[in-house]
Design a protein around this motif. Structure first.
Motif, PDB file in Angstrom:
ATOM      1  N   PHE A  27       0.439   8.911  -4.970  1.00  0.00           N
ATOM      2  CA  PHE A  27       1.531   8.169  -5.153  1.00  0.00           C
ATOM      3  C   PHE A  27       1.265   6.677  -5.407  1.00  0.00           C
ATOM      4  CE2 PHE A  27       4.957   5.446  -2.505  1.00  0.00           C
ATOM      5  CZ  PHE A  27       5.868   5.388  -3.432  1.00  0.00           C
ATOM      6  N   ASP A  28      -0.038   6.282  -5.349  1.00  0.00           N
ATOM      7  CA  ASP A  28      -0.475   5.006  -5.810  1.00  0.00           C
ATOM      8  C   ASP A  28      -0.776   5.158  -7.523  1.00  0.00           C
ATOM      9  OD1 ASP A  28      -2.001   2.412  -5.405  1.00  0.00           O
ATOM     10  OD2 ASP A  28      -3.627   3.221  -6.550  1.00  0.00           O
ATOM     11  N   THR A  52       0.826  -1.078  -0.077  1.00  0.00           N
ATOM     12  CA  THR A  52       0.070  -0.015  -0.064  1.00  0.00           C
ATOM     13  C   THR A  52       0.921   1.275  -0.088  1.00  0.00           C
ATOM     14  OG1 THR A  52      -1.697  -1.160   1.361  1.00  0.00           O
ATOM     15  CG2 THR A  52      -1.699   1.360   1.228  1.00  0.00           C
ATOM     16  N   PRO A  53       1.013   2.081  -1.110  1.00  0.00           N
ATOM     17  CA  PRO A  53       1.635   3.066  -1.028  1.00  0.00           C
ATOM     18  C   PRO A  53       1.186   4.235  -0.014  1.00  0.00           C
ATOM     19  CG  PRO A  53       0.885   2.545  -3.315  1.00  0.00           C
ATOM     20  CD  PRO A  53       0.156   1.793  -2.373  1.00  0.00           C
ATOM     21  N   VAL A  54       2.277   4.708   0.681  1.00  0.00           N
ATOM     22  CA  VAL A  54       2.054   5.833   1.698  1.00  0.00           C
ATOM     23  C   VAL A  54       2.480   7.090   1.226  1.00  0.00           C
ATOM     24  CG1 VAL A  54       2.947   6.682   4.171  1.00  0.00           C
ATOM     25  CG2 VAL A  54       2.575   4.163   3.536  1.00  0.00           C
ATOM     26  N   ILE A  55       3.674   7.408   0.950  1.00  0.00           N
ATOM     27  CA  ILE A  55       4.161   8.662   0.247  1.00  0.00           C
ATOM     28  C   ILE A  55       5.595   8.441  -0.554  1.00  0.00           C
ATOM     29  CG2 ILE A  55       5.481   9.043   2.385  1.00  0.00           C
ATOM     30  CD1 ILE A  55       4.701  11.900   2.357  1.00  0.00           C
ATOM     31  N   GLN A  56       5.401   9.309  -1.454  1.00  0.00           N
ATOM     32  CA  GLN A  56       6.777   9.478  -2.444  1.00  0.00           C
ATOM     33  C   GLN A  56       7.488  10.599  -1.799  1.00  0.00           C
ATOM     34  OE1 GLN A  56       6.370  10.440  -6.450  1.00  0.00           O
ATOM     35  NE2 GLN A  56       8.342  10.556  -6.792  1.00  0.00           N
ATOM     36  N   ARG A  80       1.424   3.059 -10.231  1.00  0.00           N
ATOM     37  CA  ARG A  80       0.984   2.365 -11.265  1.00  0.00           C
ATOM     38  C   ARG A  80       1.520   2.654 -12.647  1.00  0.00           C
ATOM     39  NH1 ARG A  80      -3.544  -0.924  -9.563  1.00  0.00           N
ATOM     40  NH2 ARG A  80      -3.890  -0.656  -7.345  1.00  0.00           N
ATOM     41  N   GLY A  81       1.514   3.954 -12.907  1.00  0.00           N
ATOM     42  CA  GLY A  81       2.219   4.668 -14.184  1.00  0.00           C
ATOM     43  C   GLY A  81       3.571   4.089 -14.352  1.00  0.00           C
TER      44      GLY A  81
END
Length: 336
Positions: free
Chosen positions: A313-314, A130-134, A318-319
């Motif tokens: 970020f999600d 699960t993305p949190v932050i870039q 994915r991109g």
């Protein structure tokens, strides 16, 4: 018999109703527990896995995250280096951890490229993380040996067209961001150049300094002293915009529209982690990295500070997976 059937029917209905009531109560209680856990989080130390060896840029960023969260929450953030498998070993630990927000992992460009490079990962990247932050995007510098008669990306491409398979570019190894950056440049320009992989970024820079290879994408921090001394020439940066760390050096995208291959670093939790916990982590990490001391240090070291939302970020992640999957397929890249 009809009377007995009616009694049996009423008894069965009562059992079913009680069962449904128990289920509803359990679900409500569970939802309350999740909400309560998000409100009180964290109540114990947090484990932050770095899937690289100590001392690198990702490790340094992880320790910044750990320090800021520890200062804010009073709960220790334990940074643990678990290198190996091209980040697979460390990432798997978090992908299979309890999704409660107490086990996190540092993610990077390699997290997005591995699904296309490794035939069978021991986890599902999109499902189990699960993305949190870039945190940052870190542009690379396109540096050439001073003997090369090319002072721009346009001239480098023209030279490659005139000398097919004679222009060589180095990297820190097959499948690394520096390798993939070179491949996407080659593909977008439609030229034939030869990739020369090395066992790490430092040996590739040494090879360029000696004239063993023609050019490479290298991190700004280790290449900048050589650029300043004139031993290497920077003709572009890999980001979509110019980098404050290399003033006056244009982006590759000025010549090849849409080019942006800057490595990035972020934080992720196990798949299914509570959204409220993810939001709290995002908020506090962003707050810590917005402090002048951290931001100034990151900019000096060639980073662009991002600090996006979990949703942003999600979408970005994915991109990245889609972009690099196409490059890896079109370039025929395979890991041994």
């Amino acid at each position: 018999m009809q009377g007995k059937d009616a009694v049996l029917h009423r008894s069965t209905s009562l059992v079913v109703a009680n069962s449904v009531l128990v289920t509803v109560v359990a679900l409500v209680a569970f939802a309350g527990m999740v909400t309560a856990s998000a409100q009180t989080y964290p109540v114990k130390p947090i484990r932050l896995i770095v899937p690289f060896a100590p001392g690198g840029s990702t490790d340094i960023l992880a320790r910044m995250v750990g320090q800021k969260l520890t200062e804010t929450w009073g709960q220790q953030v334990i940074v643990e280096n678990r290198a190996g498998g091209g980040t697979v070993i460390g990432t798997e630990i978090v992908a299979k951890a309890v999704p409660d927000g107490y086990t996190l992992v540092m993610t990077s460009t390699s997290t997005a490229t591995l699904p296309s490079l490794v035939r069978k990962l021991p986890y599902d990247t999109l499902r189990d993380l699960t993305p949190v932050i870039q945190l940052v995007s870190t542009p690379n510098a396109l540096v050439v040996h001073p003997s090369l008669p090319a002072k721009s990306v346009h001239e480098l491409i023209a030279l490659a067209r005139a000398r097919p398979d004679q222009i060589t570019f180095g990297s820190g190894g097959n499948g690394t961001s520096t390798h993939l950056g070179g491949e996407i440049l080659r593909l977008m320009a439609g030229v034939r150049m030869v990739h020369v992989p090395y066992k790490g970024a430092a040996p590739s820079i040494t090879a360029l300094l000696s004239g063993e290879i023609t050019w490479l994408f290298g991190a700004i921090l280790p290449t900048r002293p050589h650029i300043q001394s004139g031993r290497l020439r920077a003709i572009a940066v890999s980001s979509a915009r110019p980098s404050s760390a290399l003033p006056g050096v244009p982006p590759v995208g000025d010549t090849l529209k849409g080019f942006d291959t800057s490595p990035w670093t972020g934080v992720a939790a196990p798949g299914g982690a509570p959204k409220d916990v993810i939001a709290r982590l995002n908020q506090e990490i962003a707050r810590g990295f917005s402090s002048p001391d951290i931001r100034d240090r990151l900019l000096r070291e060639g980073n662009e500070v991002v600090l996006n939302s979990p949703e942003q970020f999600d979408a970005f992640f994915r991109g990245e997976m889609d972009k690099w999957a196409k490059v890896i397929r079109d370039a025929g890249i395979k890991l041994e």
